[in-house]
Design a protein around this motif. Structure first.
Motif, PDB file in Angstrom:
ATOM      1  N   HIS A  36       0.812  -1.182   0.050  1.00  0.00           N
ATOM      2  CA  HIS A  36      -0.065   0.017   0.071  1.00  0.00           C
ATOM      3  C   HIS A  36       1.030   1.281  -0.053  1.00  0.00           C
ATOM      4  O   HIS A  36       1.691   1.340   0.836  1.00  0.00           O
ATOM      5  N   LYS A  37       0.507   2.223  -0.844  1.00  0.00           N
ATOM      6  CA  LYS A  37       1.411   3.274  -0.919  1.00  0.00           C
ATOM      7  C   LYS A  37       0.420   4.593  -0.480  1.00  0.00           C
ATOM      8  O   LYS A  37      -0.735   4.769  -0.856  1.00  0.00           O
ATOM      9  N   PRO A  38       0.982   5.281   0.692  1.00  0.00           N
ATOM     10  CA  PRO A  38       0.026   6.194   0.950  1.00  0.00           C
ATOM     11  C   PRO A  38      -0.369   7.497   0.056  1.00  0.00           C
ATOM     12  O   PRO A  38       0.498   7.820  -1.025  1.00  0.00           O
ATOM     13  N   LYS A  39      -1.461   7.711   0.038  1.00  0.00           N
ATOM     14  CA  LYS A  39      -1.960   8.659  -1.129  1.00  0.00           C
ATOM     15  C   LYS A  39      -2.005  10.192  -0.557  1.00  0.00           C
ATOM     16  O   LYS A  39      -1.788  11.187  -1.431  1.00  0.00           O
ATOM     17  N   LYS A  40      -2.420  10.259   0.653  1.00  0.00           N
ATOM     18  CA  LYS A  40      -2.307  11.833   1.130  1.00  0.00           C
ATOM     19  C   LYS A  40      -1.965  11.647   2.625  1.00  0.00           C
ATOM     20  O   LYS A  40      -2.433  10.751   3.172  1.00  0.00           O
ATOM     21  N   LEU A  41      -1.863  12.864   3.252  1.00  0.00           N
ATOM     22  CA  LEU A  41      -1.677  13.057   4.349  1.00  0.00           C
ATOM     23  C   LEU A  41      -2.815  14.092   5.060  1.00  0.00           C
ATOM     24  O   LEU A  41      -3.017  15.058   4.319  1.00  0.00           O
ATOM     25  N   PHE A 155      -8.886   5.626   7.020  1.00  0.00           N
ATOM     26  CA  PHE A 155      -7.446   5.757   7.607  1.00  0.00           C
ATOM     27  C   PHE A 155      -6.952   4.032   7.610  1.00  0.00           C
ATOM     28  O   PHE A 155      -5.809   3.875   8.338  1.00  0.00           O
ATOM     29  N   ARG A 156      -7.398   3.436   6.965  1.00  0.00           N
ATOM     30  CA  ARG A 156      -6.818   2.019   6.673  1.00  0.00           C
ATOM     31  C   ARG A 156      -5.374   2.174   6.296  1.00  0.00           C
ATOM     32  O   ARG A 156      -5.108   2.965   5.316  1.00  0.00           O
ATOM     33  N   PHE A 157      -4.557   1.275   6.698  1.00  0.00           N
ATOM     34  CA  PHE A 157      -3.094   1.367   6.568  1.00  0.00           C
ATOM     35  C   PHE A 157      -2.638   2.779   7.001  1.00  0.00           C
ATOM     36  O   PHE A 157      -1.247   3.266   6.760  1.00  0.00           O
ATOM     37  N   GLY A 158      -3.151   3.444   7.980  1.00  0.00           N
ATOM     38  CA  GLY A 158      -2.823   4.679   8.288  1.00  0.00           C
ATOM     39  C   GLY A 158      -1.654   4.806   9.140  1.00  0.00           C
ATOM     40  O   GLY A 158      -1.582   3.701  10.161  1.00  0.00           O
ATOM     41  N   ARG A 159      -0.632   5.703   9.027  1.00  0.00           N
ATOM     42  CA  ARG A 159       0.397   5.921  10.112  1.00  0.00           C
ATOM     43  C   ARG A 159       0.734   7.199  10.233  1.00  0.00           C
ATOM     44  O   ARG A 159       0.359   8.104   9.139  1.00  0.00           O
ATOM     45  N   GLY A 160       1.043   7.707  11.462  1.00  0.00           N
ATOM     46  CA  GLY A 160       1.035   8.968  11.554  1.00  0.00           C
ATOM     47  C   GLY A 160       1.694   9.588  12.936  1.00  0.00           C
ATOM     48  O   GLY A 160       2.201   8.757  13.799  1.00  0.00           O
ATOM     49  N   TYR A 161       1.230  10.807  13.446  1.00  0.00           N
ATOM     50  CA  TYR A 161       1.813  11.014  14.674  1.00  0.00           C
ATOM     51  C   TYR A 161       0.438  12.102  15.390  1.00  0.00           C
ATOM     52  O   TYR A 161      -0.085  12.814  14.459  1.00  0.00           O
TER      53      TYR A 161
END
Ligand SMILES: *[C@@H]1O[C@H](CO)[C@@H](O)[C@H](O)[C@H]1NC(C)=O
Ligand SMILES: *[C@@H]1O[C@H](CO)[C@@H](O)[C@H](O)[C@H]1NC(C)=O
Length: 186
Positions: A36-41, A155-161
């Motif tokens: 999965h490649k994140p598409k947006k922030l 937010f499936r596959f979501g990563r962040g802070y």
């Protein structure tokens, strides 16, 4: 030439050994999904209301340790929360979600919480989606950064802070309003 053949034989032998060893404990299988490649922030901004007292608290102390009462950092206390998330800092401001989960006092020296809760969104584009926050919250620090480790729905596959800043803290009631800025790649 002979040296090359020897080297090739030797590498093949090493490879065979490596495969035998790794297969005994773990192995790599074909991934069922494409990477999965994140598409947006996405940047989310809201206020978190930790209501510990009054007529309708949103927190419950579910456990304390033998030293919690005498510990300056309340070490060992475990609190379950269902805290409202609002657009503005007032509790009467529009509710956009809840923070559901728990925090525990996990630092014996200073006030440091282990936090694990789900940000459950109920309004707008992200209604029905969740983001999982898990990390360390040194509550006395001006800015506390915690990881977003996963998510569901949008937010499936979501990563962040997430960055948390205390907006108000009432020393009489113990209630706190905390400003959150959350960034999620998804
Ligand atoms: C801690 O204090 C509370 C309230 O004062 C009391 O009910 C509880 O029994 C105490 N716990 C321990 C482990 O001493
Ligand atoms: C702080 O909490 C106390 C006790 O609930 C309340 O009487 C007081 O109005 C609160 N202060 C502020 C500034 O909200």
């Amino acid at each position: 030439m002979a040296r090359h053949v020897l080297l090739a034989l030797f590498s093949a032998l090493l490879l065979a050994t490596a495969i035998t060893t790794s297969e005994a404990f773990s192995r790599t299988v074909k991934a069922p999904y494409q990477a999965h490649k994140p598409k947006k922030l996405t940047h989310l901004h809201f206020y978190f209301h930790d209501i510990v007292s009054g007529a309708k608290p949103t927190t419950a102390i579910v456990a304390v340790g033998p030293a919690t009462n005498t510990s300056a950092s309340a070490f060992g206390m475990v609190v379950v929360i269902d805290d409202p998330l609002t657009v503005g800092p007032e509790i009467t401001s529009e509710e956009v979600g809840r923070a559901q989960g728990m925090y525990a006092s996990a630092d014996q020296k200073s006030f440091g919480l282990f936090v694990a809760f789900n940000l459950m969104f109920t309004k707008g584009e992200f209604a029905g989606s969740t983001a999982s926050l898990y990390g360390r919250n040194p509550v006395m620090s001006k800015v506390r950064e915690m990881p977003i480790i996963a998510g569901t729905g949008a937010f499936r596959f979501g990563r962040g802070y997430a960055q948390a800043r205390t907006f108000t803290f009432n020393t009489t009631s113990g209630n706190a309003v905390v400003e959150y800025n959350v960034y999620i790649w998804h």
